[in-house]
Design an enzyme around this catalytic site. Structure first.
Site, PDB file in Angstrom:
ATOM      1  N   ARG A 159       0.857  -1.201   0.000  1.00 42.72           N
ATOM      2  CA  ARG A 159       0.000   0.000   0.000  1.00 42.72           C
ATOM      3  C   ARG A 159       0.885   1.241   0.000  1.00 42.72           C
ATOM      4  O   ARG A 159       0.636   2.202  -0.699  1.00 42.72           O
ATOM      5  CB  ARG A 159      -0.945  -0.021   1.201  1.00 42.72           C
ATOM      6  N   ASP A 188       0.386  -7.111  -3.088  1.00 43.71           N
ATOM      7  CA  ASP A 188      -1.040  -6.878  -2.825  1.00 43.71           C
ATOM      8  C   ASP A 188      -1.627  -6.180  -4.050  1.00 43.71           C
ATOM      9  O   ASP A 188      -0.928  -5.981  -5.050  1.00 43.71           O
ATOM     10  CB  ASP A 188      -1.231  -6.050  -1.537  1.00 43.71           C
ATOM     11  N   HIS A 261      -6.132 -10.528  -3.474  1.00 44.27           N
ATOM     12  CA  HIS A 261      -5.190  -9.398  -3.377  1.00 44.27           C
ATOM     13  C   HIS A 261      -4.128  -9.481  -4.481  1.00 44.27           C
ATOM     14  O   HIS A 261      -2.931  -9.324  -4.216  1.00 44.27           O
ATOM     15  CB  HIS A 261      -4.543  -9.362  -1.992  1.00 44.27           C
ATOM     16  N   ASP A 324      -6.152 -14.707   2.487  1.00 40.45           N
ATOM     17  CA  ASP A 324      -7.254 -13.945   3.084  1.00 40.45           C
ATOM     18  C   ASP A 324      -8.071 -13.236   2.016  1.00 40.45           C
ATOM     19  O   ASP A 324      -7.604 -12.997   0.902  1.00 40.45           O
ATOM     20  CB  ASP A 324      -6.709 -12.908   4.074  1.00 40.45           C
ATOM     21  N   GLU A 325      -9.291 -12.888   2.387  1.00 37.65           N
ATOM     22  CA  GLU A 325     -10.140 -11.959   1.638  1.00 37.65           C
ATOM     23  C   GLU A 325     -10.140 -12.243   0.128  1.00 37.65           C
ATOM     24  O   GLU A 325      -9.805 -11.366  -0.661  1.00 37.65           O
ATOM     25  CB  GLU A 325      -9.689 -10.521   1.910  1.00 37.65           C
ATOM     26  N   TRP A 391      -6.248 -13.873  12.451  1.00 35.54           N
ATOM     27  CA  TRP A 391      -6.378 -12.409  12.501  1.00 35.54           C
ATOM     28  C   TRP A 391      -7.805 -11.952  12.762  1.00 35.54           C
ATOM     29  O   TRP A 391      -8.028 -10.925  13.369  1.00 35.54           O
ATOM     30  CB  TRP A 391      -5.835 -11.778  11.212  1.00 35.54           C
ATOM     31  N   TYR A 416      -3.487  -5.137  15.700  1.00 33.57           N
ATOM     32  CA  TYR A 416      -3.452  -4.350  14.459  1.00 33.57           C
ATOM     33  C   TYR A 416      -3.036  -2.915  14.769  1.00 33.57           C
ATOM     34  O   TYR A 416      -3.799  -2.119  15.305  1.00 33.57           O
ATOM     35  CB  TYR A 416      -4.812  -4.415  13.749  1.00 33.57           C
ATOM     36  N   ASP A 418      -2.467  -0.590  12.733  1.00 36.22           N
ATOM     37  CA  ASP A 418      -3.021   0.453  11.854  1.00 36.22           C
ATOM     38  C   ASP A 418      -4.269   1.070  12.477  1.00 36.22           C
ATOM     39  O   ASP A 418      -4.767   2.086  11.996  1.00 36.22           O
ATOM     40  CB  ASP A 418      -3.302  -0.071  10.434  1.00 36.22           C
ATOM     41  N   TRP A 466      -0.458  -2.497   8.638  1.00 32.72           N
ATOM     42  CA  TRP A 466      -0.950  -2.264   7.275  1.00 32.72           C
ATOM     43  C   TRP A 466      -0.821  -0.780   6.982  1.00 32.72           C
ATOM     44  O   TRP A 466      -1.041   0.054   7.865  1.00 32.72           O
ATOM     45  CB  TRP A 466      -2.408  -2.715   7.162  1.00 32.72           C
ATOM     46  N   GLU A 468      -2.189   1.399   4.406  1.00 28.66           N
ATOM     47  CA  GLU A 468      -3.050   2.225   3.551  1.00 28.66           C
ATOM     48  C   GLU A 468      -2.933   3.707   3.910  1.00 28.66           C
ATOM     49  O   GLU A 468      -2.906   4.574   3.033  1.00 28.66           O
ATOM     50  CB  GLU A 468      -4.525   1.809   3.710  1.00 28.66           C
TER      51      GLU A 468
HETATM   52  C1  ACM Z   1      -5.786  -9.187   6.824  1.00 25.56           C
HETATM   53  O1  ACM Z   1      -5.783  -8.268   7.670  1.00 25.56           O
HETATM   54  N1  ACM Z   1      -6.484  -9.076   5.712  1.00 25.56           N
HETATM   55  C2  ACM Z   1      -5.037 -10.398   7.033  1.00 25.56           C
END
Ligand code: ACM
Ligand code: ZN
Length: 529
Positions: A159, A188, A261, A324-325, A391, A416, A418, A466, A468
């Site tokens: 990011r 990502d 991602h 993930d995601e 997570w 986390y 962030d 993270w 962003e």
């Molecule tokens: C994550 O925070 N998407 C692992």
């Protein structure tokens, strides 16, 4: 009465010594004396081997900064040297075990293995007063070893990209606080950051995005900065960082995200997506429907070749494959993905994701390495040897430990970085949530829902950063510290030795040492936290 007085004097002077030397993380056993060993302007460090001298060099560098002349000697007649001693290997002691004695004979660090010697050196640095001309070490006896074997910290460089110089500083601070895993999130949607020789378009195309969203991803209307943004690490740079980390007993866990991602990779190699594109590296934050196609053989050929180069660069045991995601929208409509589901006798797209990860795991295992994945890899069936990084709370980690899989805990609510660390209205823009330094400190990695046998599968824990909303080195440090140092105590210090009031007191001094290293830490802990 008299006896009581003496005892009370001893207690108060030892407390005083403790506050003068802020050890972070708190060691397993510390017994403070009352006197001090004043380090002369020229001091000898006794270290037998070149390897021990290399470890001692961290102390030398620090002492030189503090204007002390230091020389190494294999053996010295100096009356009060600093000695680095390798005790006989003792298989009963933890690998990272070390002891420190400071007394009338000088200072001695004893360890069984190099890593323990390194941690002893870091502790000795912390025993020195953080400022002032006179450098003295309080008399003390320390015996120390970690609670968890995996003590991790993550950084997202997709990011926003961070220079090799800044990555090295991140590793320095990690290692100084006795953490030992750097999880490097290299790919990502918004940028691919590692050069892969077989696929040059990853660095030429996938490492850049056209522009970047301004403000929060929920804000409306959305505005963009109109500026191309990018960066990547060459393989020589990666090697340099791996070597730098190894000298500090930090193993890097590289992450190559799949099957989700993946937009940046798809922008360079659109044939690897279900629709064939065209695609562009994402210019905003979130989760995107375009992911690697799980039906095409070419996807696996690509990822396996990428992993070949990654595994050659990173000597550690673990490769993180994300997981993930990953939305299933494209897979539901893709003839290739549907054909794969049919051919493999899979029930649905969740099982297709499981097929994807299991196939990659088999490949990674065949090269003698192991995979880690985010807890979504539990869905549709866990790959046989995978380690799970939990997570979305602790449920994934608990389920994986019950299935006798190794687990690394990193639940969002505590881990986390962030998240905001204080009242959002007074803070620079962050993703959301709020996780104060005290909350990070309070995290307990062993869930009570697990039996003591099951708890053995919890290898340790990790904090994640993270990026962003983090575009500068200064902001990176502001979000990371001191919360990461609170976390260092979560994973290193024995549970019964953890105490937030004590941590806070030690921080007030420790932050002064961090001033020498020019760290832009957040200061809430000094005031209202
Ligand atoms: C994550 O925070 N998407 C692992
Ligand atoms: Zn597909």
């Amino acid at each position: 009465m008299y006896r009581w007085l003496i005892i009370s004097c001893l207690i108060s002077s030892s407390l005083w010594a403790q506050i003068e030397s802020a050890l972070v993380p708190q060691p397993a056993q510390v017994n403070w004396g009352t006197k001090k060993f004043v380090i002369p302007k020229t001091v000898v460090i006794e270290a037998l081997s070149i390897e021990d001298q290399n470890i001692g060099q961290f102390l030398v560098d620090y002492l030189k900064e503090r204007k002390v002349n230091v020389t190494f000697a294999p053996k010295t007649r100096e009356t009060r040297p600093i000695t680095l001693v390798r005790m006989l290997p003792d298989t009963l002691l933890p690998e990272a075990y070390y002891e420190i004695s400071v007394n009338e004979k000088g200072a001695a660090i004893r360890a069984t293995q190099s890593v323990g010697l390194f941690y002893g050196v870091q502790t000795l640095i912390q025993l020195l007063p953080p400022h002032g001309e006179q450098l003295d070490l309080p008399y003390v006896e320390i015996k120390d070893y970690p609670r968890f074997q995996y003590r991790g910290m993550h950084l997202d460089v997709s990011r926003h990209f961070f220079s090799v110089r800044q990555i090295k500083k991140y590793i320095d601070l990690l290692a100084h606080h006795k953490m030992n895993r750097f999880h490097w999130h290299l790919t990502d949607d918004q940028g691919w950051r590692i050069a892969i020789k077989k696929y040059p378009k990853l660095q030429e195309v996938a490492s850049h995005r056209n522009e970047t969203l301004i403000g929060h991803y929920n804000s409306k209307p959305q505005k963009y900065d109109g500026k191309s943004y990018g960066g990547f690490y060459t393989q020589d740079e990666i090697k340099e960082v791996v070597k730098y980390a190894a000298a500090r007993f930090v193993t890097i866990v590289p992450e190559i995200e799949m099957p989700g991602h993946a937009l940046a990779a798809l922008s360079a190699y659109p044939q690897l997506g279900c629709t064939g594109g065209p695609y562009q590296a994402a210019t905003k934050w979130g989760v995107f429907d375009d992911v690697f196609c799980a039906g095409k053989e070419e996807t696996f050929e690509f990822l396996q070749s990428v992993l070949d180069e990654v595994m050659a660069l990173f000597p550690g045991q673990y490769i993180h494959v994300g997981g993930d995601e990953c939305p299933k929208e494209r897979w539901k409509k893709c003839p290739n993905c549907q054909a794969r589901i049919k051919k493999e006798g899979l029930k649905d797209e969740h099982q297709l994701q499981s097929y994807f990860i299991q196939r990659i795991e088999k490949y990674v295992n065949s090269k003698g390495k192991r995979i880690i994945g985010w807890d979504e890899i539990l869905e549709g069936g866990l790959a046989p040897n995978a380690t799970v990084m939990s997570w979305r709370g602790e449920a994934g980690g608990i389920a994986a430990a019950k299935q006798q899989h190794e687990v690394i805990m990193t639940p969002e609510n505590w881990c986390y970085l962030d998240h905001y660390q204080a009242e959002p209205k007074n803070e620079p823009l962050a993703i959301g949530g709020m996780t104060t330094v005290e909350e990070v400190y309070s995290y307990e990695p062993l869930p009570t829902q697990l039996s003591s046998e099951e708890q053995k599968f919890i290898m340790g824990a990790q904090v994640n950063l993270w990026t962003e909303y983090i575009s500068s080195d200064a902001q990176l440090e502001y979000m990371a510290y001191p919360r990461a140092w609170a976390f260092a105590e979560v994973v290193w210090t024995q549970k019964e030795k953890r105490n937030f009031a004590g941590f806070k007191k030690r921080m007030s001094l420790h932050l002064k040492t961090m001033d020498h290293w020019k760290v832009n830490y957040a200061k809430h802990i000094l005031t209202n936290n």
